[in-house]
Structure formats: C-alpha cells, structure tokens
Motif scaffolding. Structure first.
Motif, PDB file in Angstrom:
ATOM      1  N   VAL B 413       0.845  -1.199   0.000  1.00 37.33           N
ATOM      2  CA  VAL B 413       0.000   0.000   0.000  1.00 37.33           C
ATOM      3  C   VAL B 413       0.880   1.249   0.000  1.00 37.33           C
ATOM      4  N   GLN B 416       2.583   2.363  -3.196  1.00 35.48           N
ATOM      5  CA  GLN B 416       1.766   2.994  -4.230  1.00 35.48           C
ATOM      6  C   GLN B 416       1.875   4.515  -4.218  1.00 35.48           C
ATOM      7  N   ARG B 420       1.224   8.124  -7.128  1.00 35.60           N
ATOM      8  CA  ARG B 420       0.619   9.434  -6.835  1.00 35.60           C
ATOM      9  C   ARG B 420       1.657  10.530  -7.000  1.00 35.60           C
ATOM     10  N   TYR B 465      -5.747  18.600 -12.167  1.00 37.93           N
ATOM     11  CA  TYR B 465      -5.551  17.770 -10.971  1.00 37.93           C
ATOM     12  C   TYR B 465      -6.458  16.541 -11.000  1.00 37.93           C
ATOM     13  N   THR B 466      -5.928  15.428 -10.475  1.00 39.83           N
ATOM     14  CA  THR B 466      -6.734  14.214 -10.387  1.00 39.83           C
ATOM     15  C   THR B 466      -7.025  13.845  -8.939  1.00 39.83           C
ATOM     16  N   MET B 467      -6.245  14.430  -8.014  1.00 39.61           N
ATOM     17  CA  MET B 467      -6.402  14.034  -6.611  1.00 39.61           C
ATOM     18  C   MET B 467      -6.897  15.205  -5.768  1.00 39.61           C
ATOM     19  N   LYS B 482      -3.954  10.582   2.590  1.00 40.84           N
ATOM     20  CA  LYS B 482      -4.726   9.383   2.923  1.00 40.84           C
ATOM     21  C   LYS B 482      -3.994   8.173   2.369  1.00 40.84           C
ATOM     22  N   THR B 483      -3.637   7.265   3.259  1.00 42.54           N
ATOM     23  CA  THR B 483      -2.825   6.141   2.794  1.00 42.54           C
ATOM     24  C   THR B 483      -3.463   4.780   3.014  1.00 42.54           C
ATOM     25  N   ASN B 484      -4.361   4.656   3.957  1.00 46.56           N
ATOM     26  CA  ASN B 484      -4.785   3.302   4.336  1.00 46.56           C
ATOM     27  C   ASN B 484      -6.259   3.010   4.106  1.00 46.56           C
ATOM     28  N   THR B 486      -9.147   2.201   1.329  1.00 47.06           N
ATOM     29  CA  THR B 486      -9.465   1.927  -0.062  1.00 47.06           C
ATOM     30  C   THR B 486     -10.881   2.411  -0.346  1.00 47.06           C
ATOM     31  N   ASN B 487     -10.988   3.252  -1.360  1.00 48.52           N
ATOM     32  CA  ASN B 487     -12.288   3.806  -1.717  1.00 48.52           C
ATOM     33  C   ASN B 487     -12.802   3.042  -2.939  1.00 48.52           C
ATOM     34  N   ILE B 488     -13.785   2.159  -2.715  1.00 51.66           N
ATOM     35  CA  ILE B 488     -14.326   1.354  -3.809  1.00 51.66           C
ATOM     36  C   ILE B 488     -15.780   1.759  -4.061  1.00 51.66           C
ATOM     37  N   THR B 489     -16.071   2.053  -5.319  1.00 47.52           N
ATOM     38  CA  THR B 489     -17.444   2.364  -5.706  1.00 47.52           C
ATOM     39  C   THR B 489     -17.888   1.338  -6.736  1.00 47.52           C
ATOM     40  N   PHE B 490     -18.952   0.612  -6.414  1.00 46.81           N
ATOM     41  CA  PHE B 490     -19.502  -0.348  -7.385  1.00 46.81           C
ATOM     42  C   PHE B 490     -20.645   0.320  -8.155  1.00 46.81           C
ATOM     43  N   PHE B 491     -20.672   0.092  -9.458  1.00 45.00           N
ATOM     44  CA  PHE B 491     -21.761   0.674 -10.282  1.00 45.00           C
ATOM     45  C   PHE B 491     -22.833  -0.376 -10.552  1.00 45.00           C
TER      46      PHE B 491
END
Lengths: 122, 491
Positions: B413, B416, B420, B465-467, B482-484, B486-491
């Motif tokens: 992690v 990564q 960035r 900018y992307t972040m 923010k390092t720890n 995980t932001n997951i979005t399901f469609f």
C-alpha cells in the motif's frame, strides 16, 4: 483452471505490486503499460476481468474501455478502474462506458482481491 | 488640455481671426476718416495684417498642441508599459508561488511516505530478526539487497529534496526582480522539468524493483513455511509428515513387541512341555527299576529251579539247563534294566540342563523384551517431544509468516505513493513546460501586447488535478495524505 486478468497501468511499480498481489491468489495476469498496448492484448484470449488505470500516455483508460466494449469477445468482460482520479465527471463517464467498479489508489490488496473475486464470480 | 484638443480639432480657432479682422477694420475706418486716407488702401492693409496675424496664431496653436499631444502619448505609453510589467510580475509571482507550493507539498509528501516506509522496513527487519538463523541466512542476501535499494532510494530522495529545495530559493531570487528574469526562466524551467522527470523515473524504477524484491521475499517465506509444514504435519498430497511417521512407527514397533511377546509365550509352552518330559523320565526310571527287580526275582527263581533240578537227579538235568538259561536271561534283563536306568538318568540330566538353559534364555528374552519396550517407549517419547517442538516451531513460523505477509501487504500500500507522486510531478513538469513555452511566446511578441491572465492560468492548472490533495494544496490549505483507506465504488 486459473482465471485470467488483464491489468493496464503506466506505473511500473503499481504493475509490479498488482502482479504480485494477483498471482499470489492464483490468477493469471497479463500486463499492459497503456491503452494502446492493452488493445493489442485483446486478441481473442479469454480474459475474465480487466483492471485499468485512467490517466495514461498514448491512450487513456476510459478510451480503452470504450474501445474494448465494442469488441464482441470482450463486450461482457467486467472492468474495474484503478486510479487516483476522484472527479465525479470521470466516474460518471466510466459508469456510462460500462465500468463495474471504481477503486481509488492507494488500494488495500485484501479489499481489491475481494472486489476482484466478487466481479469474476458474478 | 482635453478642451484645447477639442477646440483645435473642431476648427473653432477660425472664429478668432475673423473677429480680430472685423475689429481692426472698424478701427481702420475711424483712422482713415481722421487722417484722410483712402479707405480701400487702409482696408487692404488691415486685411493683410489680419491674414498674417491669423497665419501666425494658427501655427503657434498647432505647435503647442503637437507638443501637448507628444507628451500625452509618451506618458500613456510609459504608463501602459508599467501596467504590463506589473501584470507580468504578478503572473510570474503567482506561477512561481504555485510551483513552490506544489514542490513544498511534494517534498513533505515524499518525506512522510519515506519515513513511513522506513518505519515499516524497521518493523519488517525486526520480525525477520526473530526468525530462525537458517531463515535469516536464506533471506540475508534479499534483505541486504533491499537495504541497498532503500539506501539508494533515500539518496535519490535527498537529490529530489535538494532539487525541490532549490526551487523556493530560485523563486525568492525571481521575486526580487533580477534582471533577465525571462531568459533565466527559459533556461531554468527545462532544467527543473528534466530534473523532476529524472527523479520521477528513478523513483519509479526503484519502487518497482523494491516491490519485486518484496514479492520474492514473501514467496520464499511462503515456500519455507510450506516446507516446514509438510515436514512436520504432512501434506494432503504427500505421505505424511513427521507426526504421521511417528504414529506409524509407534504402531509398527508395537506390532513387533507384541510378536516378541507371543514368541516368549511359545517358549514358555515349550518349557512346560520339556518339564512334562522330565515327569516321563521318572516313570521310565521306575519302570527300569521294576525290570531290574523282575530280573532279580527271575534270577532267584532260576536259582531255585537249578537246586530243585539237582535234587531230581538225572531226571532234572534238562530242567537245570533251562534254569541256567533263565538265569542268564534274568542277568541280561538286569543288565538292560541298569542300562535303561543309566540312560534315563542321562536323558533326565540332559533335560534338566536344557530346562535350565531354556529358563535362562527365557529370562534373558523377557528382560530383553522389557528393555526393548522401555527403549522404544523412551525413543518414541523423545521423538514425540521433538515432533511437538517442531510442530510448535512450524506454528510459530506460520504465525510469523502471516504477520510478515500482513506487513508486506501494508508495504505494498505504501509503495503505491510512487504512482501518486509521479502523477503530481508529471503535472508540475507539464506546467513548467507550459510556462517555458509561454515565455518563449512572449519573447517573440511585441512588447505592447505582452500580457498573461493569472487567474485563467491557475484555473487551467486546477483542472489538470486528479487528486483531492492537489486541489487542497492548490488552494493553499494544509493537505493530509490518505494512505490506508481503499475507496471502492460499485456501479
């Protein structure tokens, strides 16, 4: 039989991390460094899942996804976007293109694997 | 002055000489009637004088207005240049501030992540230190190479930090308004850009290499744990580990000791049989004694028969021969009876000896079996303890491996951050290149048209900018990395 995943990412370090994470779980991984490179990998090989970055040189991830979705063999292949991009517009664009999940880096390997498993079995 | 220009441009000045010539004509008519001069001559003279005066005044007006216009033009031009310069300075200051701010954020970001990475390495190193020496020896080369990579990465980070530190210093110099700012920017911007790009590429390569080595380390640990697990507990696909082997050995050795016990029991039965034979020899001795006794009585009977035949005289002579033969037979029977007794005694002695030896061997066998069972039990206990120790060790190794895998997962992690950082630096590079191109464009343009829209520039920069952190830094606020999560979005 091991499931095959195509991973598209311009960062060599993230490619390495993902390759390690996925191969440890028993997946076969095909790596590509940008959208154009990834399209050359879509040569009829059975691919169970595609994971792609968004911001890449030569061809960005969303253009690649839109192109891939037009290929009959990969029309129904689930796609995950793995990116630092958080803009709502981009996410909506990805959703419209047929993306199943949007994961913002940095990712926790365990959570990513859970999402991968969920989408591959679906 | 504006009124004068208006007056001049509207030709109002023509009214003045007409009024002057009218007034002078009136004065001339009065003078000519007083001094009796020709009115026409006077009028002509006055008209000439008026025309000359008119021409002179017009020239004077023109000259003065041209001088005024020139001074106004110069003043406006100077003011315009000052405004352009102020705008240009403001633009450069804003761009340089944005670059410096971005660079500072990057520097802090890198420092935080490197510190975190170093901490994780320290934790990992401590965990590795607790492993068995063999495992340490195996992983020593990997560990040392990872340390070398980290040292290399730290060196590169320092280089990057120096580059990034140079930017604020250069920025300060630019803010002080050094002559030749444009040419400095044109030369220094490509250098900054290439340096940042070089640092980005080096970091990229090092992190990729580091990730690969972590992966190899993790795989080797997994292989070691698997080998240990197979050795101790066995594998589903293999014949079994040491614990299984121990159970099998215990079972097989138990079978052997049971067989030995059965053999001893058979020997006991054999001894009982031999002892039974001993009883038969006594009976045989008794029977031999009875034979001897019968032989003695027969001999006595034969002796009596001989005496009786002697008394009978000649009639009993034949009978005496029979009596002699009977006596000889009784002696022979007596001798045979003695021999039988002697033989039975010998056999009896032999049986006694055999019994004694067999009993001795039986005791020895019994002791040997007892010792063997004791030794086998002792060896099995020792093996069991060793296997238990190995099992505990394997369990510990597995626990440690899980912990190390967890740490490596966290390291993955943390690694990564490079992606960035790479994207942030790439945007900084792009903006530096854009500034360089803009300065080159300004150099080739007319000075009067030099301008830059600072707000538009910053808006365009913000759009790239992307972040979220980039936007926060752009707005001048303190960013939290923010390092720890995980932001997951399901469609």
């Amino acid at each position: 039989m091991a499931k095959t995943i195509l991973f598209v990412e311009d960062s060599a370090s993230v490619r390495q991390v993902m390759n390690s994470t996925l191969t440890r779980e028993g997946y076969d991984v095909i790596l590509a460094c940008d959208g154009q490179d990834a399209l050359t990998k879509l040569d009829g090989t059975k691919i169970h899942l595609i994971i792609s970055d968004v911001n890449m040189p030569n061809m960005d991830g969303l253009t690649f996804v839109k192109t891939a979705k037009q290929l009959p063999a990969y029309k129904f292949t689930p796609i995950i976007m793995l990116t630092t991009e958080t803009q709502e517009e981009k996410m909506n664009e990805g959703k419209a293109a047929g993306v199943k999940a949007w994961i913002v880096k940095p990712f926790q390997p365990a959570q990513l694997l859970a999402a991968v498993s969920q989408l591959i079995q679906a | 002055m504006k009124e004068a220009i208006k007056f001049y441009r509207n030709e109002y000045w023509l009214v003045f000489p007409l009024l002057a010539s009218g007034g002078l004509g009136t004065i001339g008519v009065a003078v000519s009637s007083r001094f009796v001069m020709s009115g026409w001559v006077m009028a002509a003279g006055l008209v000439i004088m008026t025309g000359g005066l008119c021409y002179w005044s017009r020239n004077r007006y023109r000259m003065s207005l041209q001088a005024t216009e020139q001074s106004l033009f110069e003043g406006l031009q100077q003011k315009n240049e000052e405004i352009i310069k102020a705008l240009q300075d403001a633009h450069q200051e804003a761009v340089v501030q944005a670059c410096a701010k971005q660079a500072e954020v990057e520097r802090k970001h890198l420092k935080t992540l490197i510190t975190d990475l170093a901490h994780r390495f320290d934790v990992l190193s401590k965990r590795l230190g607790e492993q068995e020496e063999e495992k340490l020896e195996q992983s020593e080369d990997v560990h040392s190479s990872v340390e070398v990579q980290i040292a290399d990465l730290a060196l590169r980070f320092d280089t990057l930090k120096i580059h990034l530190d140079q930017q604020p210093a250069d920025t300060e110099r630019q803010e002080q308004g050094i002559d030749g700012l444009d040419s400095l920017c044109q030369k220094v911007l490509p250098i900054w850009s290439s340096q940042v790009e070089m640092a980005r590429v080096h970091t990229e390569e090092s992190i990729a290499d580091l990730a690969q080595r972590f992966d190899a380390l993790s795989k080797r640990l997994d292989a070691a744990v698997m080998a240990s697990q197979n050795a101790v507990g066995g594998d589903k696909d293999s014949d079994g580990g040491i614990v299984e082997l121990l159970k099998d050995s215990q079972l097989e050795l138990g079978t052997i000791t049971k067989a030995l016990g059965a053999s001893l029991e058979e020997k006991e039965k054999l001894l009982s049989s031999i002892e039974g034979l001993s009883g038969y020899t006594e009976q045989l001795s008794k029977m031999a004694w009875e034979v001897s006794s019968i032989a003695a009585q027969t001999n006595l009977l034969a002796l009596n028969a001989a005496i009786q035949s002697a008394r009978a005289g000649d009639a009993g002579r034949g009978f005496s021969v029979v009596a002699d033969e009977v006596r000889k037979l009784s002696r022979s029977s007596g001798d045979v009876g003695k021999k039988i007794t002697e033989t039975i005694e010998s056999v009896s002695e032999a049986i006694e000896d055999t019994l004694a030896i067999s009993r001795k061997f039986a005791r020895q066998d019994e002791e040997t079996l007892g010792n063997a069972e004791h030794i086998i039990a002792s060896v099995l206990r020792r093996f069991s303890r060793a296997a238990s120790g190995l099992s505990d060790s394997e369990e510990l190794l597995r626990t440690e491996n899980n912990a190390i895998n967890y740490e490596i997962s966290d390291v993955f992690v943390a690694l990564q951050f490079q992606d960035r950082v790479s994207q942030i630096l790439a945007l900084v590079c792009d903006d530096l290149n854009k500034l360089e191109q803009h300065l080159n464009g300004l150099k080739n343009e007319d000075n009067s048209e030099r301008s830059v829209n600072v707000e538009q520039w910053l808006e365009e920069l913000a759009k790239t900018y992307t972040m979220e952190e980039q936007l926060t830094a752009h707005e001048g606020e303190k960013t939290e990395i923010k390092t720890n999560q995980t932001n997951i979005t399901f469609f």
